[in-house]
Design a protein around this motif. Structure first.
Motif, mmCIF file in Angstrom:
data_model
loop_
_atom_site.group_PDB
_atom_site.id
_atom_site.type_symbol
_atom_site.label_atom_id
_atom_site.label_comp_id
_atom_site.label_asym_id
_atom_site.label_seq_id
_atom_site.Cartn_x
_atom_site.Cartn_y
_atom_site.Cartn_z
ATOM 1 N N SER A 154 0.830 -1.202 0.000
ATOM 2 C CA SER A 154 0.000 0.000 0.000
ATOM 3 C C SER A 154 0.867 1.256 0.000
ATOM 4 O O SER A 154 0.511 2.261 -0.614
ATOM 5 N N VAL B 165 -2.872 8.267 3.686
ATOM 6 C CA VAL B 165 -4.197 7.630 3.757
ATOM 7 C C VAL B 165 -4.169 6.263 3.076
ATOM 8 O O VAL B 165 -4.704 5.278 3.621
ATOM 9 N N ILE B 166 -3.550 6.155 1.912
ATOM 10 C CA ILE B 166 -3.499 4.876 1.198
ATOM 11 C C ILE B 166 -2.704 3.848 1.993
ATOM 12 O O ILE B 166 -3.097 2.675 2.081
ATOM 13 N N MET C 276 -4.845 2.794 4.989
ATOM 14 C CA MET C 276 -5.987 1.986 4.552
ATOM 15 C C MET C 276 -5.555 0.580 4.142
ATOM 16 O O MET C 276 -6.288 -0.394 4.375
ATOM 17 N N ILE D 220 -5.100 -1.285 7.396
ATOM 18 C CA ILE D 220 -6.408 -1.555 8.008
ATOM 19 C C ILE D 220 -7.125 -2.683 7.260
ATOM 20 O O ILE D 220 -7.732 -3.560 7.884
ATOM 21 N N CYS D 221 -7.037 -2.673 5.943
ATOM 22 C CA CYS D 221 -7.679 -3.739 5.157
ATOM 23 C C CYS D 221 -7.072 -5.101 5.476
ATOM 24 O O CYS D 221 -7.787 -6.103 5.535
#
Length: 144
Positions: free
Chosen positions: A45, A114-115, A118, A121-122
């Motif tokens: 990510s 943010v990417i 995220m 988190i994913c």
């Protein structure tokens, strides 16, 4: 005459034999994805966010250069001067190349963060869901 010549050419061609299969047939395997490594997801990510950052900054720079070369800023200055009633408006003071690329870099850095977050988190959410549901079934085949 042409029939004889065609027959001679056909005789000189190598004879084609039926081809035997080259090894075992494709084997299908069904596997379950039950775990996504957190650090792998974080690295992937981050690299995607970094690619997005580069695209945003370079794209903004190229668009700015196209706008300058085509004279869009001068047209915008004249339209704004007519609407506002004064010729003191200058879009170049608001949108200089430094300010424009700087703003694009700031947006790119925020998107990069943010990417990256995220993606992490994913991975955590998938691992939690895989513990409950048993994972995602995936089919693979071995083709040669």
């Amino acid at each position: 005459m042409s029939n004889a010549l065609a027959q001679k050419l056909k005789d000189k061609l190598p004879k084609s034999e039926p081809k035997a299969p080259k090894g075992p047939e494709a084997k299908q395997v069904r596997l379950k994805l039950v775990y996504v490594d957190f650090m792998s997801a974080l690295k992937m990510s981050f690299l995607l966010g970094l690619a997005q950052f580069i695209v945003v900054v370079v794209g903004t720079l190229l668009l700015y250069l196209v706008f300058v070369q085509t004279g869009i800023f001068e047209t915008a200055n004249s339209v704004a001067g007519e609407v506002l009633g004064s010729n003191s408006f200058d879009i170049n003071s608001i949108a200089s190349i430094g300010k424009t690329v700087g703003a694009a870099a700031a947006v790119g850095v925020v998107n990069l963060i943010v990417i990256t977050v995220m993606g992490a988190i994913c991975a955590v959410l998938y691992n939690a869901a895989a513990k409950i549901t048993g994972g995602l079934s995936v089919g693979f085949t071995n083709q040669q």
